[in-house]
Enzyme design. Structure first.
Site, PDB file in Angstrom:
ATOM      1  N   CYS A  70       0.858  -1.188   0.000  1.00 35.93           N
ATOM      2  CA  CYS A  70       0.000   0.000   0.000  1.00 35.93           C
ATOM      3  C   CYS A  70       0.892   1.235   0.000  1.00 35.93           C
ATOM      4  O   CYS A  70       0.614   2.242  -0.651  1.00 35.93           O
ATOM      5  CB  CYS A  70      -0.892   0.034   1.237  1.00 35.93           C
ATOM      6  N   ARG A  93     -13.402  -0.603  -1.366  1.00 34.30           N
ATOM      7  CA  ARG A  93     -12.196   0.178  -1.674  1.00 34.30           C
ATOM      8  C   ARG A  93     -10.933  -0.663  -1.437  1.00 34.30           C
ATOM      9  O   ARG A  93     -10.031  -0.708  -2.271  1.00 34.30           O
ATOM     10  CB  ARG A  93     -12.200   1.454  -0.824  1.00 34.30           C
ATOM     11  N   CYS A 148      -8.136  -2.109  -3.998  1.00 34.00           N
ATOM     12  CA  CYS A 148      -6.700  -1.842  -3.827  1.00 34.00           C
ATOM     13  C   CYS A 148      -5.921  -3.144  -3.983  1.00 34.00           C
ATOM     14  O   CYS A 148      -4.875  -3.179  -4.620  1.00 34.00           O
ATOM     15  CB  CYS A 148      -6.415  -1.265  -2.440  1.00 34.00           C
TER      16      CYS A 148
END
Lengths: 270, 104
Positions: free
Chosen positions: A179, A227, A231
């Protein structure tokens, strides 16, 4: 094809003409303007209305509504509940985010099986509407304007937060991505989209308080579970299972980092 | 049965009523194909009418270029606070939906 999408395209095209540095700034401003113009008449309201109905209408084998569901502030308290999630729930002995808690309530109160409560986690058009999306829209809208205040007191909450932090920096998958690869530096972007720096409070606050959101390009209300799921897809990670501990851990990490900011969602995004 | 609309209506000091309507509709253009390559049939709102006390204050013909879950805003004169405004849409399948709001 879609007027809103077309409008976005025109704005984006207008941004490209100017000098590169200025263009990025202008484009960001123009996208802001576009979002502002759409905020009035956000179709997320349609999901909120359906969610409120689902919340209050008796359903499931036991024919009860969700009005006794405890979202952390006591049974039936919806106002401001989302601003304090994820948190530890003693009755389930687990840290839960909103969507996990909703599944829990639908199983324990309404008597649904796990399969029934999770069968359509994300909406896909009129034929495959998601009750989860609608309930999330309703509950989160009831926290609009409330300051984020996610607790980090219980050992299990600390454990989840630590796990989420670890996952945020964990590199893996065929692209060796984490991330943090995209979300740990200031002033970066993908195409014309700003990438928030989620390691700093300002970035985490901006990002977290803007979800869930109505995605104009998809015509759907997208939740925070969606979301994170997306990702993971973009990173080419294995699919993030709906309401898994991994998804709750990452949510805990990001939600806690957003503490102190005013919750603004459901918003509208391109 | 189609899902309800969200309608807000406010009258200002000069007697102009602003109506904001959010409609719940797929608005399929008929240009898209599904995963198996089959055309997804067109399905969109064709007629929109708004009435105030039996008087038509807006009448519109729409096509597939209007976005999914459309938002419509318009203004008209001659309404008082507490009056009702009705909005109706009819789509190309003949489905229909009417909702009402009280002017604030």
């Amino acid at each position: 094809m879609r007027t809103r999408a077309l409008y976005a395209g025109l704005l984006a095209a207008a941004g490209i003409v100017a000098a590169p540095q200025a263009a990025a700034q202008d484009a960001v401003k123009e996208i802001e303007k576009y979002r502002e113009a759409l905020q009035d008449g956000n179709p997320a309201e349609l999901w909120e209305a359906r969610g409120e109905d689902l919340w209050k209408r008796p359903a499931g084998p036991r024919k009860v509504s969700l009005e006794k569901c405890d979202l952390g502030l006591g049974p039936g308290v919806v106002k401001g509940a989302y601003a304090q999630l994820p948190r530890y729930f003693a009755d389930a002995d687990r840290v839960m985010d909103l969507e996990t808690r909703l599944v829990h309530c639908r199983m324990t109160l309404q008597g649904l099986t796990r399969e029934e409560a999770t069968k359509q986690p994300f909406g896909a058009g009129t034929d495959r509407k998601s009750d989860n999306d609608a309930l999330v829209a309703y509950v989160t809208a009831e926290s609009k304007g409330v300051k984020m205040n996610v607790p980090l007191a219980h050992p299990k909450e600390k454990e989840m937060y630590a796990l989420g932090e670890k996952m945020f920096y964990f590199r893996g998958g065929p692209y060796d991505f984490s991330c943090a690869t995209c979300h740990a530096a200031d002033n970066t972007r993908i195409r014309l989209q700003d990438l928030p720096n989620l390691t700093k409070p300002a970035g985490a606050q901006l990002a977290y308080t803007g979800w869930p959101a109505y995605r104009v390009s998809q015509g759907e209300l997208r939740t925070f579970q969606w979301r994170l799921n997306d990702c993971f897809r973009q990173q080419r990670f294995p699919e993030l299972a709906f309401t898994s501990d991994a998804s709750i851990a990452l949510t805990s990490f990001l939600a806690r980092n957003a503490n102190g900011a005013e919750f603004k969602a459901p918003t509208i995004k391109r | 049965m189609a899902d309800p609309m969200r309608i807000r209506a406010n009258v200002d000091a000069s007697g102009v009523t602003e109506v904001k309507v959010l409609m719940n509709h797929e608005m399929e253009t008929g240009q898209r194909k599904d995963a198996s390559g089959k055309t997804i049939p067109a399905w969109f709102i064709q007629n929109v009418t708004a009435t105030h006390g039996g008087r038509t204050v807006l009448s519109a013909q729409w096509g597939p270029a209007v976005s999914k879950n459309p938002f419509l805003s318009f203004k008209f004169k001659g309404a008082q606070k507490g009056d009702k405004v009705q909005v109706t849409w009819v789509d190309n399948r003949g489905d229909k939906r009417t909702d009402e709001a009280t002017i604030a």
